[in-house]
Design an enzyme around this catalytic site. Structure first.
Site, short mmCIF file in Angstrom:
data_model
loop_
_atom_site.label_atom_id
_atom_site.label_comp_id
_atom_site.label_asym_id
_atom_site.label_seq_id
_atom_site.Cartn_x
_atom_site.Cartn_y
_atom_site.Cartn_z
N GLY A 123 0.73 -1.26 -0.15
CA GLY A 123 -0.05 0.01 -0.04
C GLY A 123 0.70 1.20 -0.05
N VAL A 173 -2.25 -8.07 -2.36
CA VAL A 173 -1.74 -8.56 -1.28
C VAL A 173 -2.51 -9.94 -0.80
CG1 VAL A 173 -0.70 -6.65 0.01
CG2 VAL A 173 -2.97 -7.02 0.36
N ASN A 218 1.10 -2.59 5.22
CA ASN A 218 0.07 -1.18 5.33
C ASN A 218 -1.00 -1.31 4.53
OD1 ASN A 218 -0.18 1.99 5.93
ND2 ASN A 218 -0.05 1.27 3.50
N TYR A 220 -14.04 -4.89 9.47
CA TYR A 220 -12.85 -4.25 9.50
C TYR A 220 -12.23 -4.18 10.88
CZ TYR A 220 -9.61 -0.21 9.27
OH TYR A 220 -8.50 0.58 9.18
N ALA A 276 -12.59 -6.54 12.89
CA ALA A 276 -12.23 -8.03 13.29
C ALA A 276 -10.91 -8.07 12.63
CB ALA A 276 -13.13 -9.17 12.57
N LYS A 308 -8.51 -5.92 11.86
CA LYS A 308 -7.53 -5.08 12.63
C LYS A 308 -7.09 -5.75 14.21
CE LYS A 308 -6.66 -2.24 9.37
NZ LYS A 308 -5.37 -2.40 8.59
N1 LIG Z 1 -6.93 6.55 7.47
C1 LIG Z 1 -7.32 5.92 8.36
O1 LIG Z 1 -7.95 6.74 9.52
C2 LIG Z 1 -6.55 4.72 9.19
C3 LIG Z 1 -6.75 4.44 10.81
C4 LIG Z 1 -6.31 3.44 11.08
C5 LIG Z 1 -5.77 2.40 10.34
N2 LIG Z 1 -5.34 2.60 9.10
C6 LIG Z 1 -4.90 1.61 8.17
O2 LIG Z 1 -3.52 2.23 7.68
C7 LIG Z 1 -3.28 1.50 6.38
C8 LIG Z 1 -3.09 2.71 5.29
O3 LIG Z 1 -4.32 3.24 5.05
P1 LIG Z 1 -4.49 4.80 4.40
O4 LIG Z 1 -5.15 5.50 5.44
O5 LIG Z 1 -3.15 5.30 4.05
O6 LIG Z 1 -5.49 4.46 3.02
P2 LIG Z 1 -5.15 4.83 1.55
O7 LIG Z 1 -6.42 4.23 0.91
O8 LIG Z 1 -4.68 6.14 1.47
O9 LIG Z 1 -3.98 4.00 1.30
C9 LIG Z 1 -4.08 2.50 1.14
C10 LIG Z 1 -3.16 1.76 0.07
O10 LIG Z 1 -3.40 0.33 0.02
C11 LIG Z 1 -3.50 0.08 -1.31
N3 LIG Z 1 -4.20 -1.23 -1.56
C12 LIG Z 1 -5.52 -1.46 -1.18
N4 LIG Z 1 -5.81 -2.60 -1.38
C13 LIG Z 1 -4.85 -3.59 -1.88
C14 LIG Z 1 -4.46 -4.73 -2.07
N5 LIG Z 1 -5.33 -5.58 -2.24
N6 LIG Z 1 -2.93 -5.23 -2.21
C15 LIG Z 1 -2.15 -4.04 -2.43
N7 LIG Z 1 -2.24 -2.79 -2.14
C16 LIG Z 1 -3.56 -2.48 -1.90
C17 LIG Z 1 -4.15 1.10 -1.95
O11 LIG Z 1 -4.01 1.01 -3.48
C18 LIG Z 1 -3.72 2.58 -1.50
O12 LIG Z 1 -2.34 2.77 -2.11
C19 LIG Z 1 -4.43 0.39 6.27
O13 LIG Z 1 -4.16 -0.61 6.58
C20 LIG Z 1 -5.64 1.19 7.15
O14 LIG Z 1 -6.47 0.08 7.43
C21 LIG Z 1 -5.95 3.83 8.27
#
Ligand SMILES: NC(=O)c1ccc[n+]([C@@H]2O[C@H](COP(=O)([O-])OP(=O)(O)OC[C@H]3O[C@@H](n4cnc5c(N)ncnc54)[C@H](O)[C@@H]3O)[C@@H](O)[C@H]2O)c1
Length: 244
Positions: free
Chosen positions: A14, A65, A91, A157, A159, A161
């Site tokens: 990601g 992934v 990520n 989601y 579950a 995390k």
């Molecule tokens: N933004 C929030 O509020 C938040 C809070 C807690 C946790 N998170 C976690 O942080 C991580 C990053 O999230 P973000 O907010 O930067 O989101 P984002 O959507 O900006 O980035 C996520 C990236 O993951 C890629 N991706 C999605 N599915 C994929 C797959 N099957 N294979 C490979 N790449 C894939 C997307 O193309 C994107 O570039 C995630 O795991 C998310 O659950 C985010």
């Protein structure tokens, strides 16, 4: 102080956007060799070109992934290019903003496939090389949602995390004797495409939502030598929204 990142080979899944991209940038600017591994290969390539234009050494790889063959091919590309893999940042993730009533079974399986099975497939693949090297760091993205039941995201989601926190402990146990550590990061709402505009800062003690950089700094810490004696933990990055 030497952060131990120069020449280290890092995979950020990601890595094309959001928290992953800023984490990749921090690590690459400190001398790490970084693979931006993302399902959006075009965006990953553009980000990689941009970072390389600033003197970094990165590559972009297309990966899904939750597809075992795709993950194996992605890790092979990293090994073929850089000869080793030192740090995996799990990520990549998706989220559905729906109620329990609205969540479909497809939503449930999709989010578990990507956020949980995806973490495990990537970790299993790099473990092979890290065990041979007798060193490695696994960093996985959990979430405040997994700790408090999720404010707006689906049960699936939550579950996924919560599962990442447990998996991290399993990796710490399994990796210890091979010099592999495993830790997780649990961000609160962070201003990325995934969550922008969906939350307010009222639950935080610092009066603002997280920027991707707030989370990336903790990824950097866990990737660096500063964290060498940490394993099996989850670092909360939520501005005090959860204190325990
Ligand atoms: N933004 C929030 O509020 C938040 C809070 C807690 C946790 N998170 C976690 O942080 C991580 C990053 O999230 P973000 O907010 O930067 O989101 P984002 O959507 O900006 O980035 C996520 C990236 O993951 C890629 N991706 C999605 N599915 C994929 C797959 N099957 N294979 C490979 N790449 C894939 C997307 O193309 C994107 O570039 C995630 O795991 C998310 O659950 C985010």
């Amino acid at each position: 102080m030497d952060m131990g990142l120069k020449g280290k080979v890092v995979i950020v899944t990601g890595g094309a956007d959001g928290i992953g991209l800023i984490s990749a940038e921090l690590l690459a600017k400190d001398g790490a060799l970084v693979a931006l591994a993302d399902i959006n290969q075009g965006k990953a390539q553009a980000a990689s070109d941009d970072l390389n234009g600033q003197g970094c050494n990165t590559i972009a790889i297309g990966v899904d992934v939750h597809d075992q063959a795709s993950v194996a091919a992605m890790v092979k590309t990293v090994i073929d290019t850089f000869s080793r893999v030192d740090i995996l940042v799990n990520n990549a993730g998706i989220g559905y903003f729906k109620t329990m009533d609205e969540e479909t079974l497809d939503d449930w399986f999709n989010v578990l496939d990507i956020n949980l099975t995806g973490v495990h497939l990537c970790t299993r693949e790099v473990f092979k090389y890290m065990k041979e090297q007798h060193s490695g760091k696994i960093i996985s993205m959990a979430s405040l949602g997994g700790q408090i039941g999720g404010m707006k995201v689906t049960p699936g989601y939550v579950a996924s995390k919560a599962g990442v926190v447990g998996l991290t402990k399993s990796y710490a146990r399994n990796g210890g004797k091979y010099g592999i550590t495993a830790n997780a990061v649990a961000p609160g709402p962070t201003e990325t495409n995934m969550a922008r505009g969906r939350y307010s800062a009222e639950n935080t003690m610092v009066g603002r939502l997280a920027e991707p950089l707030d989370v990336a700094k903790v990824v950097y810490f866990l990737a660096s030598s500063l964290s060498d004696y940490l394993t099996g933990i989850t670092v909360d990055v939520n501005g005090g929204a959860l204190m325990r």
